[in-house]
Design a protein around this motif. Structure first.
Motif, PDB file in Angstrom:
ATOM      1  N   HIS A   1      -6.413  -3.913  -6.155  1.00  0.00           N
ATOM      2  CA  HIS A   1      -6.998  -5.188  -6.045  1.00  0.00           C
ATOM      3  C   HIS A   1      -6.835  -5.928  -7.426  1.00  0.00           C
ATOM      4  O   HIS A   1      -6.720  -7.239  -7.621  1.00  0.00           O
ATOM      5  CB  HIS A   1      -8.452  -5.378  -5.500  1.00  0.00           C
ATOM      6  CG  HIS A   1      -8.608  -4.639  -4.233  1.00  0.00           C
ATOM      7  ND1 HIS A   1      -8.012  -5.252  -3.119  1.00  0.00           N
ATOM      8  CD2 HIS A   1      -9.563  -3.931  -3.721  1.00  0.00           C
ATOM      9  CE1 HIS A   1      -8.202  -4.481  -2.144  1.00  0.00           C
ATOM     10  NE2 HIS A   1      -9.396  -3.773  -2.482  1.00  0.00           N
ATOM     11  N   LEU A   2      -6.864  -5.329  -8.562  1.00  0.00           N
ATOM     12  CA  LEU A   2      -6.886  -5.926  -9.752  1.00  0.00           C
ATOM     13  C   LEU A   2      -5.306  -6.206 -10.164  1.00  0.00           C
ATOM     14  O   LEU A   2      -5.208  -7.340 -10.791  1.00  0.00           O
ATOM     15  CB  LEU A   2      -7.348  -4.794 -10.799  1.00  0.00           C
ATOM     16  CG  LEU A   2      -8.865  -4.846 -11.405  1.00  0.00           C
ATOM     17  CD1 LEU A   2      -9.050  -3.902 -12.436  1.00  0.00           C
ATOM     18  CD2 LEU A   2      -8.823  -6.315 -12.178  1.00  0.00           C
ATOM     19  N   THR A   3      -4.544  -5.317  -9.558  1.00  0.00           N
ATOM     20  CA  THR A   3      -3.153  -5.907  -9.667  1.00  0.00           C
ATOM     21  C   THR A   3      -2.688  -7.099  -8.975  1.00  0.00           C
ATOM     22  O   THR A   3      -1.961  -7.960  -9.478  1.00  0.00           O
ATOM     23  CB  THR A   3      -2.286  -4.745  -9.168  1.00  0.00           C
ATOM     24  OG1 THR A   3      -2.516  -3.490 -10.154  1.00  0.00           O
ATOM     25  CG2 THR A   3      -0.797  -4.955  -9.383  1.00  0.00           C
ATOM     26  N   ALA A   4      -3.283  -7.162  -7.924  1.00  0.00           N
ATOM     27  CA  ALA A   4      -3.188  -8.375  -6.878  1.00  0.00           C
ATOM     28  C   ALA A   4      -3.779  -9.445  -7.712  1.00  0.00           C
ATOM     29  O   ALA A   4      -2.973 -10.611  -7.696  1.00  0.00           O
ATOM     30  CB  ALA A   4      -3.733  -8.221  -5.567  1.00  0.00           C
ATOM     31  N   ILE A   5      -4.932  -9.352  -8.221  1.00  0.00           N
ATOM     32  CA  ILE A   5      -5.662 -10.647  -8.873  1.00  0.00           C
ATOM     33  C   ILE A   5      -4.486 -11.128 -10.075  1.00  0.00           C
ATOM     34  O   ILE A   5      -4.108 -12.363 -10.159  1.00  0.00           O
ATOM     35  CB  ILE A   5      -6.857 -10.211  -9.390  1.00  0.00           C
ATOM     36  CG1 ILE A   5      -7.932 -10.243  -8.067  1.00  0.00           C
ATOM     37  CG2 ILE A   5      -7.402 -11.280 -10.338  1.00  0.00           C
ATOM     38  CD1 ILE A   5      -9.154  -9.574  -8.580  1.00  0.00           C
ATOM     39  N   THR A   6      -4.281 -10.172 -10.887  1.00  0.00           N
ATOM     40  CA  THR A   6      -3.137 -10.529 -12.056  1.00  0.00           C
ATOM     41  C   THR A   6      -1.977 -10.942 -11.562  1.00  0.00           C
ATOM     42  O   THR A   6      -1.406 -11.759 -12.134  1.00  0.00           O
ATOM     43  CB  THR A   6      -3.168  -9.445 -13.039  1.00  0.00           C
ATOM     44  OG1 THR A   6      -2.626  -8.328 -12.291  1.00  0.00           O
ATOM     45  CG2 THR A   6      -4.630  -8.953 -13.665  1.00  0.00           C
ATOM     46  N   ARG A   7      -1.609 -10.613 -10.429  1.00  0.00           N
ATOM     47  CA  ARG A   7      -0.171 -10.811 -10.066  1.00  0.00           C
ATOM     48  C   ARG A   7      -0.293 -12.540  -9.378  1.00  0.00           C
ATOM     49  O   ARG A   7       0.639 -13.214  -9.963  1.00  0.00           O
ATOM     50  CB  ARG A   7       0.314 -10.191  -8.813  1.00  0.00           C
ATOM     51  CG  ARG A   7       1.868 -10.661  -8.310  1.00  0.00           C
ATOM     52  CD  ARG A   7       1.988  -9.363  -7.362  1.00  0.00           C
ATOM     53  NE  ARG A   7       1.172  -9.267  -6.195  1.00  0.00           N
ATOM     54  CZ  ARG A   7       0.898  -8.124  -5.762  1.00  0.00           C
ATOM     55  NH1 ARG A   7       0.925  -6.960  -6.783  1.00  0.00           N
ATOM     56  NH2 ARG A   7      -0.161  -7.966  -4.756  1.00  0.00           N
ATOM     57  N   THR A   8      -1.257 -12.925  -8.997  1.00  0.00           N
ATOM     58  CA  THR A   8      -1.599 -14.188  -8.358  1.00  0.00           C
ATOM     59  C   THR A   8      -1.747 -14.998  -9.762  1.00  0.00           C
ATOM     60  O   THR A   8      -1.225 -15.957  -9.698  1.00  0.00           O
ATOM     61  CB  THR A   8      -2.848 -14.095  -7.542  1.00  0.00           C
ATOM     62  OG1 THR A   8      -2.807 -13.458  -6.436  1.00  0.00           O
ATOM     63  CG2 THR A   8      -3.027 -15.785  -7.026  1.00  0.00           C
TER      64      THR A   8
ATOM     65  N   GLU B   1      -6.593 -16.505  -2.329  1.00  0.00           N
ATOM     66  CA  GLU B   1      -6.189 -15.198  -2.426  1.00  0.00           C
ATOM     67  C   GLU B   1      -6.891 -14.474  -3.793  1.00  0.00           C
ATOM     68  O   GLU B   1      -7.446 -13.264  -3.775  1.00  0.00           O
ATOM     69  CB  GLU B   1      -4.655 -15.169  -2.982  1.00  0.00           C
ATOM     70  CG  GLU B   1      -4.052 -13.665  -3.026  1.00  0.00           C
ATOM     71  CD  GLU B   1      -2.344 -13.858  -3.319  1.00  0.00           C
ATOM     72  OE1 GLU B   1      -1.984 -12.472  -3.550  1.00  0.00           O
ATOM     73  OE2 GLU B   1      -1.936 -14.861  -3.195  1.00  0.00           O
ATOM     74  N   LEU B   2      -7.285 -15.241  -4.662  1.00  0.00           N
ATOM     75  CA  LEU B   2      -8.039 -14.859  -5.824  1.00  0.00           C
ATOM     76  C   LEU B   2      -9.359 -14.380  -5.202  1.00  0.00           C
ATOM     77  O   LEU B   2     -10.047 -13.184  -5.720  1.00  0.00           O
ATOM     78  CB  LEU B   2      -8.061 -15.689  -6.860  1.00  0.00           C
ATOM     79  CG  LEU B   2      -6.930 -16.182  -7.743  1.00  0.00           C
ATOM     80  CD1 LEU B   2      -7.032 -17.226  -8.694  1.00  0.00           C
ATOM     81  CD2 LEU B   2      -6.549 -14.922  -8.439  1.00  0.00           C
ATOM     82  N   LEU B   3     -10.034 -15.304  -4.444  1.00  0.00           N
ATOM     83  CA  LEU B   3     -11.293 -15.029  -3.807  1.00  0.00           C
ATOM     84  C   LEU B   3     -11.127 -13.648  -3.067  1.00  0.00           C
ATOM     85  O   LEU B   3     -12.459 -13.003  -3.177  1.00  0.00           O
ATOM     86  CB  LEU B   3     -11.611 -16.202  -3.086  1.00  0.00           C
ATOM     87  CG  LEU B   3     -13.203 -16.334  -2.775  1.00  0.00           C
ATOM     88  CD1 LEU B   3     -14.076 -16.381  -3.947  1.00  0.00           C
ATOM     89  CD2 LEU B   3     -13.527 -17.228  -1.735  1.00  0.00           C
ATOM     90  N   VAL B   4     -10.551 -13.461  -2.021  1.00  0.00           N
ATOM     91  CA  VAL B   4     -10.331 -12.284  -1.113  1.00  0.00           C
ATOM     92  C   VAL B   4     -10.171 -11.110  -1.950  1.00  0.00           C
ATOM     93  O   VAL B   4     -11.071 -10.031  -1.927  1.00  0.00           O
ATOM     94  CB  VAL B   4      -9.141 -12.336  -0.116  1.00  0.00           C
ATOM     95  CG1 VAL B   4      -8.889 -11.285   0.623  1.00  0.00           C
ATOM     96  CG2 VAL B   4      -9.537 -13.757   0.941  1.00  0.00           C
ATOM     97  N   GLU B   5      -9.391 -11.028  -3.244  1.00  0.00           N
ATOM     98  CA  GLU B   5      -8.959  -9.772  -3.668  1.00  0.00           C
ATOM     99  C   GLU B   5     -10.276  -9.420  -4.443  1.00  0.00           C
ATOM    100  O   GLU B   5     -10.554  -8.470  -4.868  1.00  0.00           O
ATOM    101  CB  GLU B   5      -7.640  -9.856  -4.731  1.00  0.00           C
ATOM    102  CG  GLU B   5      -6.631 -10.047  -3.793  1.00  0.00           C
ATOM    103  CD  GLU B   5      -6.308  -8.748  -3.214  1.00  0.00           C
ATOM    104  OE1 GLU B   5      -6.693  -7.802  -3.682  1.00  0.00           O
ATOM    105  OE2 GLU B   5      -5.452  -8.961  -2.064  1.00  0.00           O
ATOM    106  N   MET B   6     -10.922 -10.613  -5.118  1.00  0.00           N
ATOM    107  CA  MET B   6     -12.353 -10.276  -6.076  1.00  0.00           C
ATOM    108  C   MET B   6     -13.394  -9.838  -5.195  1.00  0.00           C
ATOM    109  O   MET B   6     -14.104  -8.903  -5.551  1.00  0.00           O
ATOM    110  CB  MET B   6     -12.700 -11.538  -6.870  1.00  0.00           C
ATOM    111  CG  MET B   6     -14.045 -11.347  -7.762  1.00  0.00           C
ATOM    112  SD  MET B   6     -13.674 -10.066  -8.978  1.00  0.00           S
ATOM    113  CE  MET B   6     -12.706 -11.000  -9.903  1.00  0.00           C
ATOM    114  N   LYS B   7     -13.604 -10.222  -3.931  1.00  0.00           N
ATOM    115  CA  LYS B   7     -14.538  -9.793  -3.021  1.00  0.00           C
ATOM    116  C   LYS B   7     -14.349  -8.334  -2.553  1.00  0.00           C
ATOM    117  O   LYS B   7     -15.319  -7.494  -2.478  1.00  0.00           O
ATOM    118  CB  LYS B   7     -14.346 -10.663  -1.679  1.00  0.00           C
ATOM    119  CG  LYS B   7     -15.497 -10.114  -0.613  1.00  0.00           C
ATOM    120  CD  LYS B   7     -16.865 -10.235  -1.132  1.00  0.00           C
ATOM    121  CE  LYS B   7     -17.548 -10.128   0.369  1.00  0.00           C
ATOM    122  NZ  LYS B   7     -19.128 -10.088  -0.213  1.00  0.00           N
ATOM    123  N   GLN B   8     -13.013  -7.944  -2.378  1.00  0.00           N
ATOM    124  CA  GLN B   8     -12.789  -6.641  -2.210  1.00  0.00           C
ATOM    125  C   GLN B   8     -13.102  -5.647  -3.334  1.00  0.00           C
ATOM    126  O   GLN B   8     -13.457  -4.467  -3.284  1.00  0.00           O
ATOM    127  CB  GLN B   8     -11.274  -6.247  -1.590  1.00  0.00           C
ATOM    128  CG  GLN B   8     -10.922  -7.078  -0.278  1.00  0.00           C
ATOM    129  CD  GLN B   8      -9.603  -6.869   0.305  1.00  0.00           C
ATOM    130  OE1 GLN B   8      -9.504  -5.808   1.128  1.00  0.00           O
ATOM    131  NE2 GLN B   8      -8.630  -7.735   0.003  1.00  0.00           N
TER     132      GLN B   8
END
Length: 399
Positions: A277-284, A368-375
């Motif tokens: 999830h951290l990787t997805a956040i930083t990728r976005t 996308e940022l919101l969903v990944e942070m929630k998870q």
């Protein structure tokens, strides 16, 4: 040019000396990998000395070198490896001794002729994967037998007895004298995950809150998030060492002190998902930065709230790191619960901010940022419950 090379050589030598000094001081002052290495080295030297005293001094064996040589090699990183290596080494030494004796007999005692026959075969046989790192001992045993010039059945029997004595001593010393138990490294790697995650989240929050983050900053955040995968690989390797060190090891019963058992492996899976999830956040964020951004950046208000939420996620990670280290557990749990409540409040506020985004492109990146942070928050809070409940179960079993 020569002066510069001399200066560089002195700097390298000084660096090596100071590094050795730091290692020695660490081994003396603190328990850890450095002290474990010193203990294993002293055990290997002691096992070799005892094997030599028994075979060379007391039994007066003709080639007593075989016993300390075998004992030295069998004080391995785990008791299981000592036993496995002992069996492998015994097999290759028997093969090496018998084949070398046959080669000597076939060449009528010619050292050179026996080497030409025995060494190529034993060296090739030593590469067999079932023999592992012990395969080379077949060729060296053949070399010892040939150069010593003793190849009768009686003398070969002496070599095998000396080898067995050394193997028994090496395995016994490793198993009974401070047997190695690899638990500490799992704890170290588990603590690295929340600590490095917290550092990344703090850095990211500072950049987003200031509003001056660049494409290079976002790429750096993404690279740091991806490097958490290396820590997860190191953790998996440490788990394997821990499992192996417990096999055939009386250390868990003989040692009354030492690091506690590591948390269950389900904690690893939780951190693996959190790293994703951290990787997805930083990728976005990386995709929404720079002049040639692929995504539209949400508004400044959304990013400021997101930065506050990232700070609370970092607080959760820091609390987890302290809980894993056993530092002021009551205070760490209090900080964890406060961060958990605060993160939920901030998330609700961020969700309201997201609903006010009018630009669909900005809403896509913000969603996308919101969903990944929630998870990510779910994994962090779920990990805390899992870890603390597991610890309570361990304490109850201990009682």
């Amino acid at each position: 040019m020569a002066k510069a090379r001399g200066t560089a050589a002195w700097r390298w030598l000084w660096w090596e000396v100071t590094a050795v000094g730091r290692t020695v001081r660490t081994a003396v002052r603190h328990s850890g990998p450095e002290r474990d290495t010193v203990v294993q080295s002293l055990k290997a030297a002691g096992a070799a000395t005892v094997a030599w005293a028994l075979t060379g001094w007391w039994l007066n064996a003709p080639l007593a070198l075989m016993a300390p040589w075998t004992a030295l090699a069998l004080v391995d990183a785990t008791v299981y490896r000592s036993l496995r290596s002992g069996l492998q080494q015994l097999v290759v030494i028997v093969l090496g001794a018998l084949f070398a004796s046959a080669a000597m007999a076939a060449t009528d005692g010619s050292t050179l002729g026996a080497m030409l026959i025995a060494l190529p075969v034993m060296t090739l046989a030593g590469t067999h994967r079932r023999l592992g790192a012990q395969g080379i001992y077949g060729a060296t045993t053949a070399l010892f037998v040939i150069t010593y010039g003793a190849y009768s059945l009686t003398e070969v029997g002496h070599r095998l007895v000396e080898t067995m004595i050394g193997a028994v001593i090496g395995v016994a010393v490793n198993a009974l004298v401070l047997p190695p138990v690899h638990l500490r490294n799992v704890h170290d790697q588990l603590r690295r995950l929340p600590r490095e995650s917290a550092e990344l989240l703090r850095t990211m929050a500072e950049g987003l809150r200031g509003g001056e983050w660049s494409a290079a900053d976002a790429a750096g955040w993404h690279d740091r998030a991806r490097r958490l995968g290396q820590v997860l690989k190191a953790l998996a390797s440490a788990r394997q060492w821990t499992a192996e060190s417990s096999r055939f090891n009386p250390g868990f019963r003989l040692r009354r002190t030492g690091p506690p058992p590591p948390p269950p492996e389900k904690a690893d899976a939780v951190w693996e998902r959190a790293a994703d999830h951290l990787t997805a956040i930083t990728r976005t964020l990386s995709g929404a930065s720079g002049e040639r951004a692929r995504l539209t950046t949400p508004g400044a208000g959304f990013l400021r709230r997101y930065a506050d939420l990232a700070d609370e996620a970092a607080a959760l990670c820091e609390a987890e790191a302290d809980l894993l280290a056993g530092h002021e557990r009551a205070r760490a749990e209090k900080r964890y619960h406060a961060a958990r409540r605060r993160s939920q409040e901030l998330y609700d506020g961020l969700a309201d901010e997201f609903r006010r985004l009018d630009d669909p492109a900005a809403a896509a990146a913000g969603g996308e940022l919101l969903v990944e942070m929630k998870q990510l928050l779910h994994e962090l809070t779920d990990f805390a419950r899992t870890d603390m409940s597991g610890e309570r179960e361990d304490e109850q079993r201990t009682r």
